[in-house]
Design an enzyme around this catalytic site. Structure first.
Site, mmCIF file in Angstrom:
data_model
loop_
_atom_site.group_PDB
_atom_site.id
_atom_site.type_symbol
_atom_site.label_atom_id
_atom_site.label_comp_id
_atom_site.label_asym_id
_atom_site.label_seq_id
_atom_site.Cartn_x
_atom_site.Cartn_y
_atom_site.Cartn_z
ATOM 1 N N TYR A 1 -0.795 -11.207 -12.996
ATOM 2 C CA TYR A 1 -1.800 -10.338 -12.374
ATOM 3 C C TYR A 1 -1.218 -8.933 -12.304
ATOM 4 O O TYR A 1 -0.109 -8.742 -11.768
ATOM 5 C CB TYR A 1 -2.109 -10.874 -10.976
ATOM 6 C CG TYR A 1 -3.018 -10.037 -10.103
ATOM 7 C CD1 TYR A 1 -4.394 -10.220 -10.138
ATOM 8 C CD2 TYR A 1 -2.498 -9.101 -9.213
ATOM 9 C CE1 TYR A 1 -5.227 -9.480 -9.300
ATOM 10 C CE2 TYR A 1 -3.320 -8.360 -8.384
ATOM 11 C CZ TYR A 1 -4.689 -8.549 -8.433
ATOM 12 O OH TYR A 1 -5.504 -7.828 -7.615
ATOM 13 N N LEU B 1 -1.875 -5.177 -11.112
ATOM 14 C CA LEU B 1 -2.602 -4.157 -10.364
ATOM 15 C C LEU B 1 -1.683 -2.989 -9.990
ATOM 16 O O LEU B 1 -1.991 -1.830 -10.268
ATOM 17 C CB LEU B 1 -3.211 -4.765 -9.094
ATOM 18 C CG LEU B 1 -3.911 -3.804 -8.129
ATOM 19 C CD1 LEU B 1 -5.100 -3.124 -8.802
ATOM 20 C CD2 LEU B 1 -4.355 -4.536 -6.868
ATOM 21 N N THR B 2 -0.540 -3.279 -9.384
ATOM 22 C CA THR B 2 0.356 -2.243 -8.864
ATOM 23 C C THR B 2 0.912 -1.367 -9.980
ATOM 24 O O THR B 2 1.252 -1.857 -11.063
ATOM 25 C CB THR B 2 1.512 -2.885 -8.094
ATOM 26 O OG1 THR B 2 0.982 -3.640 -7.006
ATOM 27 C CG2 THR B 2 2.464 -1.833 -7.542
ATOM 28 N N SER C 1 1.169 4.252 -7.705
ATOM 29 C CA SER C 1 0.048 3.902 -6.804
ATOM 30 C C SER C 1 0.241 2.479 -6.298
ATOM 31 O O SER C 1 -0.420 1.553 -6.744
ATOM 32 C CB SER C 1 -1.291 4.026 -7.532
ATOM 33 O OG SER C 1 -1.341 3.179 -8.661
ATOM 34 N N SER D 1 0.420 0.953 -2.610
ATOM 35 C CA SER D 1 -0.589 0.538 -1.644
ATOM 36 C C SER D 1 -1.948 1.177 -1.916
ATOM 37 O O SER D 1 -2.987 0.621 -1.569
ATOM 38 C CB SER D 1 -0.127 0.897 -0.223
ATOM 39 O OG SER D 1 0.984 0.109 0.145
ATOM 40 N N GLY E 1 27.835 -18.248 11.295
ATOM 41 C CA GLY E 1 28.386 -17.837 10.011
ATOM 42 C C GLY E 1 27.991 -18.751 8.869
ATOM 43 O O GLY E 1 27.886 -18.303 7.715
ATOM 44 N N GLU F 1 0.999 -8.536 -2.451
ATOM 45 C CA GLU F 1 -0.418 -8.850 -2.202
ATOM 46 C C GLU F 1 -1.003 -7.914 -1.147
ATOM 47 O O GLU F 1 -1.918 -8.277 -0.393
ATOM 48 C CB GLU F 1 -0.610 -10.311 -1.764
ATOM 49 C CG GLU F 1 0.075 -11.355 -2.632
ATOM 50 C CD GLU F 1 -0.496 -11.470 -4.025
ATOM 51 O OE1 GLU F 1 -0.932 -10.438 -4.576
ATOM 52 O OE2 GLU F 1 -0.492 -12.574 -4.579
#
Length: 378
Positions: free
Chosen positions: A122, A124-125, A129, A131, A339, A362
């Site tokens: 997918y 988009l990012t 740009s 967010s 630890g 997302e």
């Protein structure tokens, strides 16, 4: 109001849990260490229907709801967060083609995606740009029977390995109405990939920049209507946010169970640290927060399944609360180990690293707050 899973949902949950216990959990540490992308194991998950969970049955999907998807991803991520998260992204891209694509597009791609003969990403990012997704700059200019793409996408899971890329591009003017979605196949001229990113977590899946340089894609690969791509992307993200939230549940549940086992045997000051009230209170808070997060995720899933008018708000709320709470649960579980929690002998440090990114992808949790605030102001 019934909080119980149905008999069928419990059977699906049991199947996902068994697969995670058998195929994912024994390999999780090695995949993280070796940065291995377990394609063969994901194809085995596809044989069980987990790579086309809510795609239609016509092309090999299971046609299940988002509640079932949430149940599946919680169980898978208890075995391995990074692999489960990639399967969730693959499901989102597959669903977008199945839901919005033409009959031809669906027939060409969905059967091979639900079987995971082909892997989907997918896109988009972008580097400039993040967010502000509606400000994306990757362009697609119509030229005869093709679109010619130029630009780049950043932080793309599966980049360089996936066979299919669902890409949001600008075909029109500024703003969301100028965005369309295209299906781009691996091997297309002008499609290339950057170097693999060196990441804090999610090492069991590849991540890189996807580059388009005069990349010529058939116009027949347009997903749905021109100019509707941003709407399709947001619809995909409603479910994608729930999937990632559910993956946080599984990681946090494993962290809590690991902490419970540890404090029952680790002795300090003459008795198991699980007998100290402070430890008991921490475990109680962790268990309570995990249950609250699960309820929010299932509420959001119900909202999508019933097409509730406030589904986007509920999904944003669930993603924000679950990913924040589950990261804190994992961090508290690490702290209880002292630890030892910092060592790779235990799964805590890996869970913390893998869950941290869920608060970013997302849509960052700050953007989830923007979405909720906007809905409250209406």
């Amino acid at each position: 109001m019934d909080f119980a899973l149905t008999e069928d949902q419990r059977a699906i949950q049991d199947a996902a849990r068994a697969f995670a216990d058998d195929q994912l959990a024994p390999n999780s540490a090695r995949w993280d260490e070796d940065k291995h992308f377990p394609v063969d194991v994901m194809k085995a998950a596809a044989e069980m229907g987990f790579c086309g969970i809510y795609a239609g049955e016509e092309h090999g999907g299971m046609a299940l709801g988002r509640v079932e998807a949430a149940v599946i991803f919680e169980e898978l991520s208890r075995g391995d967060v990074a692999t489960a998260a990639f399967i969730s992204i693959h499901n989102m891209a597959t669903w977008m083609i199945d839901r919005f694509g033409s009959d031809d597009l669906r027939g060409r791609f969905v059967p091979s995606l639900t079987s995971m003969e082909k892997i989907a990403s997918y896109c988009l990012t972008e580097p400039g740009s993040g967010s502000d997704a509606a400000a994306l700059r990757t362009t697609a200019v119509r030229d005869g029977d093709d679109f010619v793409l130029n630009g780049a996408k950043a932080f793309i899971s599966g980049a360089g390995t996936s066979d299919v890329y669902v890409v949001m591009v600008r075909t029109g003017g500024e703003g969301p109405k100028g965005i369309s979605a295209l299906v781009v196949e691996a091997g297309t001229s002008g499609l290339s990939f950057g170097a693999q990113e060196k990441k804090m977590g999610w090492n069991a899946q590849p991540t890189a920049i996807v580059q388009f340089d005069d990349c010529r894609v058939p116009a027949a690969n347009l997903l749905g209507e021109e100019g509707a791509g941003f709407r399709y992307a947001m619809a995909g993200l409603d479910g994608g946010r729930l999937n990632i939230a559910a993956c946080s549940l599984g990681g946090a549940r494993l962290a809590l169970e690991t902490a419970q086992e540890y404090v029952a045997s680790r002795k300090q000051f003459g008795k198991p640290i699980g007998e100290f009230q402070n430890t008991q209170f921490q475990l109680a808070d962790m268990a309570t927060d995990l249950e609250a997060a699960r309820l929010m995720v299932l509420r959001g899933a119900w909202a999508i399944d019933t097409d509730h008018p406030e589904k986007t708000k509920w999904c944003a709320m669930a993603k924000r609360l679950a990913t924040d709470a589950c990261f804190q649960i994992a961090d508290h579980a690490l702290q209880l180990h002292g630890g030892y929690g910092y060592l790779k002998d235990y799964p805590l440090e890996r869970i913390v690293r893998d869950l941290r990114v869920h608060r970013i992808l997302e849509g960052t949790n700050e953007i989830m707050r923007v979405i909720v605030a906007r809905e409250l102001a209406r």
